[in-house]
Design a protein around this motif. Structure first.
Motif, PDB file in Angstrom:
ATOM      1  N   ILE A 211       0.658  -1.178   0.080  1.00  0.00           N
ATOM      2  CA  ILE A 211      -0.040  -0.005  -0.027  1.00  0.00           C
ATOM      3  C   ILE A 211       0.807   1.267   0.162  1.00  0.00           C
ATOM      4  CG2 ILE A 211      -0.220   0.215   2.558  1.00  0.00           C
ATOM      5  CD1 ILE A 211      -3.158   0.934   2.330  1.00  0.00           C
ATOM      6  N   ASP A 212       0.385   2.318  -0.651  1.00  0.00           N
ATOM      7  CA  ASP A 212       0.954   3.721  -0.528  1.00  0.00           C
ATOM      8  C   ASP A 212       0.580   4.249   0.710  1.00  0.00           C
ATOM      9  OD1 ASP A 212       1.916   6.225  -0.946  1.00  0.00           O
ATOM     10  OD2 ASP A 212      -0.260   6.724  -1.973  1.00  0.00           O
ATOM     11  N   VAL A 213       1.547   4.828   1.443  1.00  0.00           N
ATOM     12  CA  VAL A 213       1.230   5.376   2.978  1.00  0.00           C
ATOM     13  C   VAL A 213       0.950   6.951   2.571  1.00  0.00           C
ATOM     14  CG1 VAL A 213       2.045   6.051   4.985  1.00  0.00           C
ATOM     15  CG2 VAL A 213       2.730   3.593   3.901  1.00  0.00           C
ATOM     16  N   SER A 214       0.032   7.179   2.128  1.00  0.00           N
ATOM     17  CA  SER A 214      -0.615   8.590   1.897  1.00  0.00           C
ATOM     18  C   SER A 214      -1.348   9.255   2.893  1.00  0.00           C
ATOM     19  CB  SER A 214      -1.608   8.507   0.469  1.00  0.00           C
ATOM     20  OG  SER A 214      -2.619   7.679   0.738  1.00  0.00           O
ATOM     21  N   ASP A 215      -2.134   8.624   3.874  1.00  0.00           N
ATOM     22  CA  ASP A 215      -2.987   9.407   4.914  1.00  0.00           C
ATOM     23  C   ASP A 215      -2.516   8.797   6.353  1.00  0.00           C
ATOM     24  OD1 ASP A 215      -4.938   9.882   2.944  1.00  0.00           O
ATOM     25  OD2 ASP A 215      -5.842   8.248   2.986  1.00  0.00           O
ATOM     26  N   GLY A 216      -1.222   8.065   6.345  1.00  0.00           N
ATOM     27  CA  GLY A 216      -0.820   7.842   7.746  1.00  0.00           C
ATOM     28  C   GLY A 216      -0.375   6.553   7.700  1.00  0.00           C
ATOM     29  N   LEU A 217       0.596   6.102   8.514  1.00  0.00           N
ATOM     30  CA  LEU A 217       1.056   4.892   8.324  1.00  0.00           C
ATOM     31  C   LEU A 217      -0.057   3.684   9.081  1.00  0.00           C
ATOM     32  CD1 LEU A 217       3.495   2.296   7.758  1.00  0.00           C
ATOM     33  CD2 LEU A 217       4.342   3.152   9.963  1.00  0.00           C
ATOM     34  N   LEU A 218      -0.441   4.258  10.419  1.00  0.00           N
ATOM     35  CA  LEU A 218      -1.141   3.114  11.021  1.00  0.00           C
ATOM     36  C   LEU A 218      -2.576   3.106  10.192  1.00  0.00           C
ATOM     37  CD1 LEU A 218      -0.320   4.090  14.624  1.00  0.00           C
ATOM     38  CD2 LEU A 218       0.533   2.204  13.065  1.00  0.00           C
ATOM     39  N   ALA A 219      -2.945   4.226   9.836  1.00  0.00           N
ATOM     40  CA  ALA A 219      -4.340   4.312   9.218  1.00  0.00           C
ATOM     41  C   ALA A 219      -4.202   3.258   7.864  1.00  0.00           C
ATOM     42  CB  ALA A 219      -4.934   5.621   8.682  1.00  0.00           C
ATOM     43  N   ASP A 220      -3.232   3.515   6.991  1.00  0.00           N
ATOM     44  CA  ASP A 220      -3.359   2.872   5.926  1.00  0.00           C
ATOM     45  C   ASP A 220      -3.015   1.271   6.094  1.00  0.00           C
ATOM     46  OD1 ASP A 220      -3.735   4.655   3.754  1.00  0.00           O
ATOM     47  OD2 ASP A 220      -1.549   5.582   4.253  1.00  0.00           O
TER      48      ASP A 220
END
Length: 315
Positions: A211-220
């Protein structure tokens, strides 16, 4: 000089004259549609939109930087599927009173970021709008490999990261507090450094999910955990806090790990690999996949924001 004075087609001519189209482009701007080669027989596609005041501010970033960010947000999604980006399509909605050089510099940034992966801006659209809106569609090629999706993580897999997290989030906080330094953090927000080649490399090394970490590591990572039906645990000590980030966090009264674990827009890539796999160059282990559900940090629920939600902001 304004966009209204130049006119729609005059502005299109000025913008397209500055763009290179990339090797995959068989027919570029000037017709009803572009033609892009798809040697794999499949096309990976992703779309993202940036709205002024929501995703960028012109008093924080120049047009070139905004162009880089707009392209990066989409190119990173293609890389996260294990594919190589081939082309971008851009729809631009701008006020009639805007200086046309702003659109030209935006195109320079879009084209320069696309060129980093050998892609180009092959077409798009323009319209008048009271709010600047940039919609980008990215295309990519899988080179005969299956896509690396979010739903493939398995218990026992190693969680790994390519790229950096927290830098753009720190830069955003710095800018939102009215500062322009540390420059390294501010520039990380303005123009992310995306590990594009790490996506296809991970696919070649057997990544099970990515996954691309665009919104935050934990959220993604939460998206990966939900799609795969697994639990993911992140090791906090796997992340070193850079000096500039540590100093900025102390000055602003912020926990730097809130940037590292929940800050978005660095566009790092997170992936899971079989435990026996050798991680590709540029990837480092940051946790494990296990039976269960949800995302934890050092075996416990994280007490703080986990990332960005466009309708609820941080959560």
């Amino acid at each position: 000089m304004t966009v209204a004075g130049v006119g729609e087609f005059g502005l299109i001519d000025r913008v397209t004259a500055r763009l290179a189209y990339g090797e995959s482009c068989l027919l570029g701007p000037g017709d009803d549609a572009a033609v892009v080669a798809a040697p794999d027989g499949r096309v990976v596609a992703s779309t993202d939109v940036l709205v002024e005041g929501r995703h960028f501010r012109r008093d924080w970033s120049g047009a070139r930087d905004i162009g880089h960010r707009a392209a990066a947000a989409n190119l990173a999604d293609i890389a996260a599927m294990g594919a190589t980006p081939t082309a971008l399509l851009v729809a631009l909605c701008i006020p009639a009173e805007l200086d046309p050089t702003w659109a030209e510099e935006l195109a320079d940034g879009l084209g320069a970021e696309a060129a980093l992966v050998g892609a180009g801006v092959v077409g798009g659209d323009m319209s008048a709008s009271s709010v600047i809106t940039i919609a980008v569609t990215a295309l990519g090629d899988l080179a005969g490999r299956p896509p690396v999706v979010r739903s493939g993580a398995r218990p026992g897999d190693v969680l790994a990261l390519a790229g950096r997290t927290g830098w753009a989030g720190a830069g955003y906080t710095v800018l939102s507090r009215g500062f322009r330094t540390p420059r390294l953090l501010v520039e990380a927000y303005r123009r992310p450094e995306v590990p594009y080649s790490a996506g296809p490399e991970a696919a070649r090394h057997g990544a099970t999910a990515m996954i691309d970490v665009s919104d935050g590591l934990l959220a993604d990572l939460g998206h990966v955990a939900k799609a795969s039906g697994v639990a993911i645990d992140v090791t906090r000590d796997a992340f070193e806090v850079p000096r500039q980030m540590r100093d900025a966090a102390q000055a602003l009264g912020v926990d730097p790990y809130s940037w590292i674990l929940a800050g978005g827009e660095d566009h790092a890539l997170a992936a899971t690999f079989p435990a026996a796999a050798t991680l590709p160059p540029g990837w480092r282990p940051i946790g494990r996949v296990a039976e269960g559900a949800g995302v934890t940090v050092d075996g416990a629920a994280y007490d703080g924001p986990t990332g960005w939600d466009h309708f609820r902001r941080a959560e």
